[in-house]
Design an enzyme around this catalytic site. Structure first.
Site, PDB file in Angstrom:
ATOM      1  N   GLY B  59       0.904  -1.104   0.086  1.00 43.40           N
ATOM      2  CA  GLY B  59       0.108   0.100  -0.003  1.00 43.40           C
ATOM      3  C   GLY B  59       0.748   1.391  -0.054  1.00 43.40           C
ATOM      4  N   ARG B 116      17.728   1.500  -1.515  1.00 40.76           N
ATOM      5  CA  ARG B 116      16.242   0.857  -0.772  1.00 40.76           C
ATOM      6  C   ARG B 116      16.287  -0.803  -1.189  1.00 40.76           C
ATOM      7  NH1 ARG B 116      12.402   4.753  -3.800  1.00 40.76           N
ATOM      8  NH2 ARG B 116      10.787   3.602  -2.666  1.00 40.76           N
ATOM      9  N   GLN B 184      -0.983  11.768  13.279  1.00 38.71           N
ATOM     10  CA  GLN B 184      -0.880  10.957  14.205  1.00 38.71           C
ATOM     11  C   GLN B 184       0.549  10.398  14.164  1.00 38.71           C
ATOM     12  OE1 GLN B 184      -3.218   8.063  16.217  1.00 38.71           O
ATOM     13  NE2 GLN B 184      -4.926   9.442  16.518  1.00 38.71           N
ATOM     14  N   VAL B 185       0.923   9.855  13.136  1.00 31.89           N
ATOM     15  CA  VAL B 185       2.266   9.038  13.169  1.00 31.89           C
ATOM     16  C   VAL B 185       3.494   9.427  12.523  1.00 31.89           C
ATOM     17  CG1 VAL B 185       0.987   7.009  13.856  1.00 31.89           C
ATOM     18  CG2 VAL B 185       1.414   7.386  11.389  1.00 31.89           C
ATOM     19  N   ARG B 269     -10.926  -4.734  38.415  1.00 38.68           N
ATOM     20  CA  ARG B 269     -11.437  -6.007  39.017  1.00 38.68           C
ATOM     21  C   ARG B 269     -12.781  -5.824  39.755  1.00 38.68           C
ATOM     22  NH1 ARG B 269      -6.222  -7.703  42.470  1.00 38.68           N
ATOM     23  NH2 ARG B 269      -7.439  -9.292  43.229  1.00 38.68           N
ATOM     24  N   HIS B 270     -13.172  -6.884  40.324  1.00 36.99           N
ATOM     25  CA  HIS B 270     -14.305  -7.008  41.202  1.00 36.99           C
ATOM     26  C   HIS B 270     -13.766  -6.017  42.423  1.00 36.99           C
ATOM     27  CE1 HIS B 270     -12.017  -9.784  43.585  1.00 36.99           C
ATOM     28  NE2 HIS B 270     -11.907 -10.528  42.323  1.00 36.99           N
ATOM     29  N   ASN B 276     -10.706 -12.614  49.188  1.00 36.79           N
ATOM     30  CA  ASN B 276      -9.480 -11.619  49.274  1.00 36.79           C
ATOM     31  C   ASN B 276      -8.991 -11.424  50.431  1.00 36.79           C
ATOM     32  OD1 ASN B 276     -10.963  -9.777  46.583  1.00 36.79           O
ATOM     33  ND2 ASN B 276      -9.355 -11.388  46.410  1.00 36.79           N
ATOM     34  N   ARG B 319     -18.683 -12.157  42.753  1.00 37.49           N
ATOM     35  CA  ARG B 319     -18.237 -10.846  43.016  1.00 37.49           C
ATOM     36  C   ARG B 319     -18.028  -9.614  42.008  1.00 37.49           C
ATOM     37  NH1 ARG B 319     -14.651 -15.148  42.897  1.00 37.49           N
ATOM     38  NH2 ARG B 319     -12.317 -15.064  41.935  1.00 37.49           N
ATOM     39  N   GLU B 339     -12.465 -16.247  36.680  1.00 38.70           N
ATOM     40  CA  GLU B 339     -10.921 -16.170  37.127  1.00 38.70           C
ATOM     41  C   GLU B 339     -10.291 -17.484  36.908  1.00 38.70           C
ATOM     42  OE1 GLU B 339      -8.494 -14.744  37.465  1.00 38.70           O
ATOM     43  OE2 GLU B 339      -7.952 -14.152  39.305  1.00 38.70           O
ATOM     44  N   TYR B 379      -2.004 -19.808  32.687  1.00 35.93           N
ATOM     45  CA  TYR B 379      -2.428 -18.616  32.289  1.00 35.93           C
ATOM     46  C   TYR B 379      -2.426 -18.840  30.674  1.00 35.93           C
ATOM     47  CZ  TYR B 379      -1.606 -15.315  35.987  1.00 35.93           C
ATOM     48  OH  TYR B 379      -1.908 -14.460  37.179  1.00 35.93           O
ATOM     49  N   HIS B 404     -11.111 -10.294  36.811  1.00 34.34           N
ATOM     50  CA  HIS B 404     -10.327 -10.981  38.017  1.00 34.34           C
ATOM     51  C   HIS B 404      -8.956 -10.749  37.782  1.00 34.34           C
ATOM     52  CE1 HIS B 404     -14.124 -13.016  39.599  1.00 34.34           C
ATOM     53  NE2 HIS B 404     -14.409 -13.257  38.225  1.00 34.34           N
TER      54      HIS B 404
END
Lengths: 465, 482
Positions: B59, B116, B184-185, B269-270, B276, B319, B339, B379, B404
């Site tokens: 582009g 280039r 912007q950039v 988070r809650h 807790n 929660r 969670e 995770y 969470h």
């Protein structure tokens, strides 16, 4: 939306009885309140009905109430007898009148479905090849507050078209009394009738419309103005399906130690019969001589051990893990009845939506299996070694079973189901591999009342050690 | 930087081992299975083919190529596909230390053309190295690639090495969007360090003209054998041709869901929960008194922000739902926002985990991202389950997500491009709202503490992660609790 969460604090666990109307896509996010009208566009034999049915099946499975409306069927009901292609000639005034009436009648039923029967998506399956017809539909949708999304199938490959005609047209009620040659000849003339007045969706003139143009059975797509979540999902789905012939093999792991003891869930290994099955499965696969077979398992021991016996590479999907029975994990049905009779009854009342405390529901399963289904659509020959509840969910997708039927589909151990797409559906072959196994299928008992006596609750529990 | 979410064989073995450990815990009677012979690959998205993929941007300047490149790379890395961006402009700046003006880009500037072309060659060489030596799976070649000749060069290179090629072309003729991009950039680019805005804008527009003269867009006919997506006017229309495999299908889906409409995402988070306070992880407890106060404070905050069409999302756990209830607005529940499932360690304190499962506790500290609680999640599992949430967040505009600690870490890592190693240690304290606003190529973060005290639930990685460590060493970084 959710109706409510009921907490019964005097019980020692939370009764998480969700009567959520939220769709398994996550939240009822962009269902917004607007129903969607999907409008198929294309000459005959371009796969419109194939796409309509498949899309409808997928949307219903993920929890979006969807129905297709095939104008050809309305025409058959109106006309009773189809003579020949002359009905479709563009100068056949009488024919045009009837066809227009049928379209309007179908649209009426669409309105009924979306406004009064709780439908969320309607698929209007017809050629819709003229701009005039599409404008009529767009106006109809605007009047009723429906969003419109066009799906156009464009194909000029004569082999594909011929194949379509052979697969689905020859068996049509229209050609019941014709031989193959006559039927094909007539159908080709039918297509000709549409060709002259066909106005495909145009990049310029139709740039304000929302649509996907599918070209050459998915080689190329043009996507314009996707408005919301459901349209985005539809586009993603349509871009992942294909029509290359292939088969999907579904089976459970071999019989496990917990199976034999009548206990649900857990992560046990195979019994000796289970191991025998794994070997038989290996032989079966070899005999079938399947091209480029992919093998998938869950991340639980029993499916992995089953796959190991095949001695081919396999991939593990966490999403294929068995339904999590939460506090009921590794219990026998007798124990569940003893410790949680209320839960047990609630489950029998609505097995699809019932969620085990700290566990999952079938409805949750469908949501977590959706990426598996999407990838199964992309793939060709696949063997999926999974679990009872998981297999029921996958089977329900391929065989278009309702949420009511799904949790009671029979998926016995040591039996492979070979699914082969054919015409508008799926051929199923059930192959029992001749190794005995315990039965793990519990039918819905007659009495599902929460105050039922124990014997009635346990009436349908299969025998075990 | 490019070592993101790598799924090496060693890691596969780690997962396998965890799986065994988990199974052993469940059935002490069951014979110890030798699962060392597991041939299967423990990947969720285990469908990435073996061939690396080169994504080639196409582009004119200021069409959003770098924006798309960076965003796409961020997404792919987050879902575990090692991806790196190779920006040709950077190669050029290294080769030609000082940028004078647009004349460098004139198609008749022989000297510049040579430079280039060299830069492009170097970039391709680096891409090769990324794939073979750094376990890269996807490389994004961010340059104009506006001539058929240049694209031919890339295709030959890829064919020779056995890489797949997928083109992403951005076509835009809306002058407002282009000017917006430049503002912007481009104005802040190193190229225009010493210019004032007017000069920079003028020069950049002339630069674009240089490219226009030789721009040959992907052609439906001539390029029908290539795999590509053409994006028109920031996504109002797409042309997709010959999607070859799963990763290209995912890329197309992602690109079709992102937008550039200004908006903000609020993560929180809650409110503080009963568990807790007790220093216990997981579970499904309700809000403490202070937690309820936070919910009210959150409601006031949301009102004060005057957010247009705010959507509110929660998990299915009490929660977060209780927190949302205080807002008095409709909200939607996502099971995917629940969670992390701590499996056998649910509702335990860290002290109890150390007491009952000291080895597990140490293994977790050794690799917190990939470690999976027995009968629970890692995770890494969570990133997988949160992917539809991210996709929908991309589609939406203003959203408040009440979730969470572990969930918020995963979402934050996506927006702020944090690695798998950093992710599980990101700070997401209770009673603090993070307001994320996309800006330029990244995300602005504002952290707003709503002035209601809460217990600290953040446990740092302790210095000693050995499985034979002493209890005091293991518990060194546990935050205080009742």
């Amino acid at each position: 939306f959710y109706i409510g969460v009921f907490f019964l604090p005097h019980l020692c666990f939370t009764v998480s009885l969700y009567l959520t109307l939220s769709l398994s896509l996550g939240p009822a996010v962009c269902m917004t309140n607007c129903p969607t009208l999907i409008v198929m566009v294309g000459l005959p034999a371009r796969g419109k009905t194939y796409i309509s049915k498949k899309l409808t099946r997928y949307l219903n499975w993920i929890g979006v109430p969807t129905k297709e409306f095939n104008v050809g069927q309305y025409r058959r009901e109106c006309l009773k007898i189809y003579k020949n292609f002359e009905f479709f000639r563009p100068d056949n005034e009488e024919g045009l009148k009837i066809r227009r009436q049928c379209a309007l009648s179908a649209l009426n039923d669409v309105r009924q479905y979306l406004c009064m029967e709780g439908g969320q998506v309607a698929v209007f399956d017809a050629t819709n090849t003229t701009r005039e017809r599409r404008d009529t539909i767009t106006r109809f949708a605007e009047q009723n507050g429906f969003k419109v999304f066009f799906v156009e199938s464009v194909c000029e490959d004569p082999d594909v078209i011929a194949e379509n005609i052979v697969q689905v047209k020859l068996g049509s009620p229209d050609y019941i009394d014709c031989n193959t040659e006559e039927a094909v000849a007539d159908f080709m003339k039918r297509i000709k009738c549409y060709e002259n007045s066909y106005q495909p969706l145009d990049e310029g003139l139709d740039r304000e419309l929302s649509y996907i143009k599918i070209m050459d059975v998915g080689r190329r797509y043009l996507v314009n103005r996707v408005l919301d979540h459901i349209q985005s999902r539809i586009v993603y789905y349509l871009m992942n399906i294909h029509i290359t012939p292939r088969s999907i093999y579904l089976c459970r792991h071999g019989e496990s130690d917990l199976n034999v003891r009548g206990r649900i869930g857990g992560d046990s290994g195979l019994t000796s019969r289970g191991k025998e099955y794994a070997k038989s499965l290996g032989h079966f696969i070899q005999e079938q001589n399947i091209k480029d077979l992919k093998v998938w398992t869950s991340q639980m021991k029993r499916t992995i051990q089953t796959a190991e016996a095949l001695a081919v590479p396999y991939e593990q999907w966490k999403a294929l893990n068995e339904i999590d029975a939460g506090v009921c994990e590794e219990m026998m049905y007798e124990e569940i009845q003893e410790h949680f009779p209320l839960e047990f009854a609630l489950r029998d009342q609505d097995k699809y939506r019932y969620r085990y405390p700290k566990g999952e529901s079938y409805e949750d399963l469908v949501q977590r299996l959706e990426p598996v289904i999407m990838e199964l659509e992309r793939q060709e020959n696949v063997l999926v070694i999974c679990h009872q509840a998981v297999m029921r969910c996958l089977l329900a997708y391929f065989l278009d079973k309702s949420a009511e039927e799904l949790p009671y589909l029979k998926c016995p151990l040591h039996t492979v189901l070979k699914l082969t797409p054919v015409a508008y559906g799926c051929k199923v072959e059930s192959i029992f591999l001749n190794v005995e196994a315990v039965n793990t299928h519990r039918d819905k008992p007659e009495n599902v009342d929460i105050s039922r006596p124990t014997e009635e609750a346990l009436l349908t529990v299969p025998a075990h050690q | 930087m490019r070592e993101r979410g790598s799924l090496s064989a060693a890691k596969g073995a780690l997962l396998a081992r965890q799986h065994v450990v988990g199974a052993e815990r469940a059935h002490p009677d069951a014979p110890a299975e030798d699962l060392g012979s597991m041939v299967g690959t423990c990947l969720h998205f285990s469908l990435f083919t073996n061939s690396p993929t080169v994504i080639v941007m196409v582009g004119l300047p200021a069409r959003g190529k770098t924006y798309i490149s960076k965003k796409l790379a961020r997404y792919l890395n987050w879902i575990g596909v090692n991806t790196a961006v190779f920006n040709l402009g950077q190669y050029r700046r290294e080769a030609v230390q000082t940028y004078k003006n647009y004349e460098f880009f004139r198609p008749d500037n022989e000297e510049a053309m040579k430079i280039r072309r060299n830069c492009a060659s170097n970039a391709l060489t680096d891409i090769g190295a990324y794939f073979t030596k750094e376990q890269g799976q996807v490389a994004v070649f961010d340059a104009t690639n506006t001539t058929r000749e240049r694209r031919g060069l890339i295709l030959s290179f890829a064919k020779e090495k056995g890489y797949k090629v997928f083109f992403v072309e951005s076509v835009c003729d809306d002058p407002d969007i282009i000017e917006q991009n430049i503002m912007q950039v481009k104005l802040s680019s190193p190229d225009y360090e010493n210019c004032d805005k007017e000069e920079a804008l003028e020069d950049f527009l002339k630069r674009i003209e240089c490219y226009k003269m030789t721009y040959v867009p992907l052609d439906e006919e001539k390029d029908r054998h290539l795999s590509y997506i053409k994006i028109f006017n920031v996504g109002s229309r797409y042309l997709v041709n010959r999607v070859q495999d799963h990763i290209q299908s995912r890329i197309v889906y992602y690109l079709m869901n992102i937008h550039v409409t200004p908006r903000s995402i609020y993560l929180s988070r809650h409110g503080e929960s009963d568990l807790n306070l007790l220093g216990r992880i997981g579970g499904d407890s309700g809000l403490s008194t202070r937690g309820q106060m936070y919910a009210s404070a959150l409601a006031a905050f949301v009102q004060s922000q005057s957010i247009r069409d705010l959507k509110v999302w929660t998990s299915h756990m009490k929660r977060t739902i209780q927190t949302a209830e205080a807002l008095g607005v409709p909200y939607e529940q996502w099971k995917a926002l629940n969670e992390i499932d701590a499996g056998m360690c649910e509702e335990m304190t860290y002290e109890e985990i150390q007491g009952h499962h000291p080895e597990e506790f140490a293994l977790r500290d050794q690799d917190k991202y990939r470690y999976r609680y027995p009968k629970g999640e890692s995770y890494e599992d969570m990133v997988h389950r949160l992917e539809p949430v991210i996709m929908e967040l991309e589609r939406q505009e203003n959203v408040l997500v009440i979730c969470h600690q572990a969930v918020m870490r995963c979402l934050l890592a996506y927006f702020l491009d944090k690695s798998a190693d950093e992710l599980p240690y990101l700070r997401c304290p209770l009673h603090t709202v993070l307001k994320l606003t996309p800006v330029a190529y990244g995300c602005k973060v504002e952290s707003i503490f709503l002035n209601v005290q809460a217990v600290n639930t953040h446990r740092e990685k302790p210095p000693n992660v050995d499985i034979n460590r002493k209890t005091e060493d293991a518990l060194q970084t546990v935050p205080e609790h009742v």
